[in-house]
Every structure is written in structure tokens, then in C-alpha cells.
Scaffold this active site. Sequence first.
Site, short mmCIF file in Angstrom:
data_model
loop_
_atom_site.label_atom_id
_atom_site.label_comp_id
_atom_site.label_asym_id
_atom_site.label_seq_id
_atom_site.Cartn_x
_atom_site.Cartn_y
_atom_site.Cartn_z
CB SER A 1 -0.95 0.01 1.20
OG SER A 1 -0.23 0.15 2.41
CE LYS B 1 -2.83 2.11 4.89
NZ LYS B 1 -2.71 1.22 3.71
#
Length: 278
Positions: A42, A119
Site C-alpha cells: 500500500s 500510511k
Amino acid sequence: MTAKATVGSSILETVKTIVYALLIAGVFRTLFFQPFWIPSGSMKETLLIGDFLFVNKMAYGYSSASCPSLKFPGLGVDIDSSDICGFLDGDNSRILASEPERGDVVVFRHPVNQNDFIKRLVGMPGDKIQVKNGVLHINGAAVALQDAGDFEEIMAPQGPAGSYPLCENAPVGEGAVCKKSRQIETLPGGSQHVVLNIGNQGMDHTGVYQVPDGHYFFMGDNRDNSSDSRLPQSAGGGGFVPFENLIGRADRIMFSSAGRSMLFFWTWRGDRFFKGIE
């Protein structure tokens, strides 16, 4: 002293040494740095599957999320961080708190399933976030994007899970080159990083997210392959992440292995050892 007493004393000293070492390691991990393996794609290309890094837990101060969770289902051990550091719970606050900066790569504790996510912080408290045609908009303005060619990798199983990458040039056979569009994104404040795109996806077109006070909005750099704040927490995404759920900032990759085990030395990525994270 008898031989039996000597052996008993030696065993006791060994046990004490192990206990002290575990206590020191626990304090070090709780207060300073937490190891973290990258399990998914990701955050490509900033972070690759198999990157190993230490999370700087001093960067934002401490909360109940600062303590590690101990989960060993096979042994019946399921201790949440709040079970250890619940005394730090306090109305979405932290001690020795410092505000994160837009563009930081952050490890945070998922508010629902308690898993650790990593993230990039793109939305600050009070911001309005929207993605239009794959372009991030912050408070109504599109972020600057500069084309930077393609990101290429081999279509092959990656990491311990053996997952395959998603490709913009799909279908791609095993062993062939998998490509994604690569751009340099500049956030308000000047932070720059690479983002990847695979194609026209549902999450390339969102409504407006109003970030609440005391919360943050996170996105993966691999924009079309990331469960992040664009998805509600009930659907496995990050949603709006409370300040108290931040664990720390990722600053540097220490080690990286492209194989299914760190012991496979022939899969080590020598160019990523001690690499700074942008």
C-alpha cells in the site's frame, strides 16, 4: 557449596538475565523505537513489502497506543496495548505531545481492529479532503503533480504472504514486467513524495471528507491499492484517526528483503539498507 547448589544458582542467574533483558527490551520498545515489517504494497514505492524499519515513538509523545500489543493466538495470549498502558487513556490526548506534520509517514493503531497501519498523513484537523479523478484535493485545491515515468516490478509472489502486485499494464504473465504510473506529489507546505496509480478505480472519485478536530486523514502512496482513510473503519479502512492512536513516525528503513524470509540472503535489497523515508 555443593555441585547441585552451584547448578541451581547458575540457572537462577540465567533466568534473571533473561527477565532483565526482556524488561529492558520492553521499556525500549515502549518508549523509544518499535520494529515494523512492511506486510503489504500500500505504500509503494516509498515502502516495499519486506522493508524493516524502526518507528520513532518519541516523535509525537505517548498514549495508550504507545505500548505494544502481545497477540499469540496459539498460546492463548491476547493482550491489547490498552491493557498495559490504559492509564495513559485520556480524552484523545497524549503526554509530551507533539503535532505530526503533513507528509509524515506514520504508524497508527486502527481504532476498531487494533491492528497497526502505516500510511502517509495528508489531512490535518479541520481540513476538507477529496479525491477527484485520482487527484488529491485539500481544502478545495488540487495538490501539485509531476509525471515521473513508470514504476516497474516483476510479476511474482511478494513477501511471506506471496501476494502478487497489481499492474496498470495488466494482464501480465508470471516473470514479466508489471508497470504503474508514477508521479511526484507535492503537499501544502512543500513535502514531496512519489505516488503510484494503476487505473480508474472507485476510490479515485470520493466525496468531501471533513477531518474532525483531534483527528487525521491518511492515504497510502500506492493510491489504487490501499485501504486507508477513504474507507470507513467498519469496512477495514482507517477512517479518521484520533491523535491518541498515533504510534510514531517512520524515518528510515534499516533492512529490506524481497523474499519470503529475511533469512534468504540472496533476496536482500542492498540499496535499501539505512535508506531515509521521504
